[in-house]
Every structure is written in C-alpha cells, then in structure tokens.
Scaffold this motif. Sequence first.
Motif, PDB file in Angstrom:
ATOM      1  N   UNK A 263       0.838  -1.195   0.000  1.00  0.00           N
ATOM      2  CA  UNK A 263       0.000   0.000   0.000  1.00  0.00           C
ATOM      3  C   UNK A 263       0.873   1.243   0.000  1.00  0.00           C
ATOM      4  N   UNK A 264       0.582   2.175  -0.906  1.00  0.00           N
ATOM      5  CA  UNK A 264       1.339   3.422  -0.974  1.00  0.00           C
ATOM      6  C   UNK A 264       0.516   4.636  -0.548  1.00  0.00           C
ATOM      7  N   UNK A 265      -0.773   4.462  -0.433  1.00  0.00           N
ATOM      8  CA  UNK A 265      -1.626   5.569  -0.014  1.00  0.00           C
ATOM      9  C   UNK A 265      -2.974   5.038   0.429  1.00  0.00           C
ATOM     10  N   UNK A 266      -3.537   5.658   1.472  1.00  0.00           N
ATOM     11  CA  UNK A 266      -4.824   5.205   1.999  1.00  0.00           C
ATOM     12  C   UNK A 266      -5.412   6.340   2.812  1.00  0.00           C
ATOM     13  N   UNK A 267      -6.484   6.924   2.313  1.00  0.00           N
ATOM     14  CA  UNK A 267      -7.017   8.100   2.994  1.00  0.00           C
ATOM     15  C   UNK A 267      -8.515   8.247   2.773  1.00  0.00           C
ATOM     16  N   UNK A 268      -9.217   8.525   3.866  1.00  0.00           N
ATOM     17  CA  UNK A 268     -10.616   8.927   3.791  1.00  0.00           C
ATOM     18  C   UNK A 268     -10.785  10.112   4.729  1.00  0.00           C
ATOM     19  N   UNK A 269     -11.191  11.252   4.171  1.00  0.00           N
ATOM     20  CA  UNK A 269     -11.338  12.457   4.982  1.00  0.00           C
ATOM     21  C   UNK A 269     -12.554  13.251   4.544  1.00  0.00           C
ATOM     22  N   UNK A 270     -13.326  13.680   5.531  1.00  0.00           N
ATOM     23  CA  UNK A 270     -14.504  14.506   5.266  1.00  0.00           C
ATOM     24  C   UNK A 270     -14.415  15.779   6.100  1.00  0.00           C
ATOM     25  N   UNK A 271     -14.588  16.923   5.441  1.00  0.00           N
ATOM     26  CA  UNK A 271     -14.559  18.220   6.107  1.00  0.00           C
ATOM     27  C   UNK A 271     -15.873  18.950   5.882  1.00  0.00           C
ATOM     28  N   UNK A 272     -16.390  19.547   6.937  1.00  0.00           N
ATOM     29  CA  UNK A 272     -17.610  20.336   6.838  1.00  0.00           C
ATOM     30  C   UNK A 272     -17.416  21.629   7.627  1.00  0.00           C
ATOM     31  N   UNK A 273     -17.785  22.761   7.012  1.00  0.00           N
ATOM     32  CA  UNK A 273     -17.592  24.068   7.638  1.00  0.00           C
ATOM     33  C   UNK A 273     -18.825  24.935   7.397  1.00  0.00           C
ATOM     34  N   UNK A 274     -19.556  25.198   8.460  1.00  0.00           N
ATOM     35  CA  UNK A 274     -20.776  26.002   8.391  1.00  0.00           C
ATOM     36  C   UNK A 274     -20.484  27.405   8.892  1.00  0.00           C
ATOM     37  N   UNK A 275     -20.919  28.416   8.121  1.00  0.00           N
ATOM     38  CA  UNK A 275     -20.648  29.793   8.511  1.00  0.00           C
ATOM     39  C   UNK A 275     -21.870  30.689   8.404  1.00  0.00           C
ATOM     40  N   UNK A 276     -22.033  31.589   9.359  1.00  0.00           N
ATOM     41  CA  UNK A 276     -23.075  32.614   9.360  1.00  0.00           C
ATOM     42  C   UNK A 276     -22.379  33.960   9.340  1.00  0.00           C
TER      43      UNK A 276
END
Length: 286
Positions: A98-111
């Motif tokens: 394995x040379x790469x393995x990634x799971x990423x979730x980003x959430x940004x809520x703004x008012x």
Amino acid sequence: MRIIFFIVFFSICTLSFSQEKKDSIKAPVPSPWKVTGVFTFLFNQSSFTNWSSGGDNTIAGTFLINYDFNYKKGSWNWDNRLITSYGLSNVQGQGNRKTGDRFEYNSLLGKKSNNNWFFSFFMNFKTQYSRGFDYKKTPKVPISDFMAPGYLSFGPGMLWKKSDKMTINIAPATSKFTFVSDEFSGKYGVEEGENTNVGLGFNLSGYFKFLLIENVTMENILSMYSDYLNKPGNVDIDYQMNYLINVNKYMNMRVALHMLIDDNASSKIQIKEIFGLGVTYTFHKK
C-alpha cells in the motif's frame, strides 16, 4: 351573431392564456448548491532490462476523488469536501504494498458576521480503508487498520473567507476524539485497555489555492491542533501542498507533499511525496 360572439370569446381566452403562460415563464432561480466531483488516476512505472546499475521493476497506481458540495444563500455558507485516495505498488520480488490510503470529510458552516468574517462550526473526520504494515520489520508488523486510528474533531469558532480559494478557520474550543480497535489499544494517544481518547484544544485550519502560472495550480491545506489537556506545547501539524500541471482537459501531472507532525502517532516528522502522470475526469458538476 353567435359565430361572431364565439370568435371574440375564443380570441379573448387565447390571449389570456398566452399572457398567463408568458407571465409564468420566469428566469430560473440559481441553485444555492455548487457541486464538483473529480476523479484522478495517477500511474508510475519503472522497468529495467539488463540494466548494469540494477533496479527492480515497479508498477504503482493511485486513485483520488475530490468531491465538493457547497451551499451559499444569504448570509449562510456551508462548505463540504470529501477527499479519498488509495494507492498500491508492485515491486518485483516484494509483491503488492500500500502506498496511499485516505478517507477524509470536512464540513464548515458559517453565518456571516462582518465583511469576510463568519461565525462558524467545523467538523473533520479522517481514517483509512485497510490494514497498514511496517515493512522494515521481518515479519511485517501491522500498524493501522480501518478506524484504527480514526479521528473526529469539531467545534465553534470564527471563519475568515475571502473566497472559496482563501479561507482560515479559528476554533479555540475544539473537541477531538481518537478511536482505535482493541488490537491497537495503547497507541495513537489512547490509554492501554481503552478504545477512545478525548481531547479539548485549539484548532486552526487554512486553505489557499491559486494559479502560479498558466496551467499550473498550487493548493495548500493546513491544520494545526494543540490539546489543552495533554502537552499543549506539542502542536499537531497536518500540511499538504499540491502542484497540478494541466497538460490538457483530461491529463495532468501532479506533485504532492504531505507532512505530519503528531507525537501520538510518531516521534518523527512524517513525510509523503507523490509524483505522477494523471488522468482526470469530472464526473459531477452542478
């Protein structure tokens, strides 16, 4: 007279219907959602035949998916990004690794507060798909797996956003959860016999993307975290720098640098570099 009356009545009805239909046709309302999904496959190969200085035949491939779905309406701004990748290499005599393995979730809520400033709330989740090994040891030793480790961070803060390509989020009350399986209990900052570690600290994240020269784009992603409850002087740093050189609509060259500083995972600076020729396909755009 009946015929004349019928013609007049029919004409009035037709004009009224035409006017009603014309009034009902309005300009389409722009969707508050902006969605972009991009798939990239990177390929690398090294082949040697009667090469006097030696060398092992190598084939490597990595797929990457960037999926952005962002909402903007009035004073509300909600940015979501899914980043996932997986890579394998086959080295002659060593098999698949394995040379790469990634799971990423980003959430940004703004008012929106004032000018480029927003009251914000962010969430970040990351882990890997499959089992990872330390190949420097014989036999190889497992060092990671799905949700081992897994990281979940969230918290309120203030967001500075000049555009979709220039943002800084400051979250001084960030909760961070680290998850491991029973097999990896006692590692990644989790106490022996436990599966979860809870932290509270300061988080700063930034995103900057700009055009260097024609067809060459540079992307910078930075995340910094300091835990108030455990060695606040040890700042975790996750920095990514990506160069994208567009050859044409579907082909590009990618140079990526990923640097991690996290003393719970390793006492040394972790660095990963990727260089390859890629095929890119936009599978969803709205």
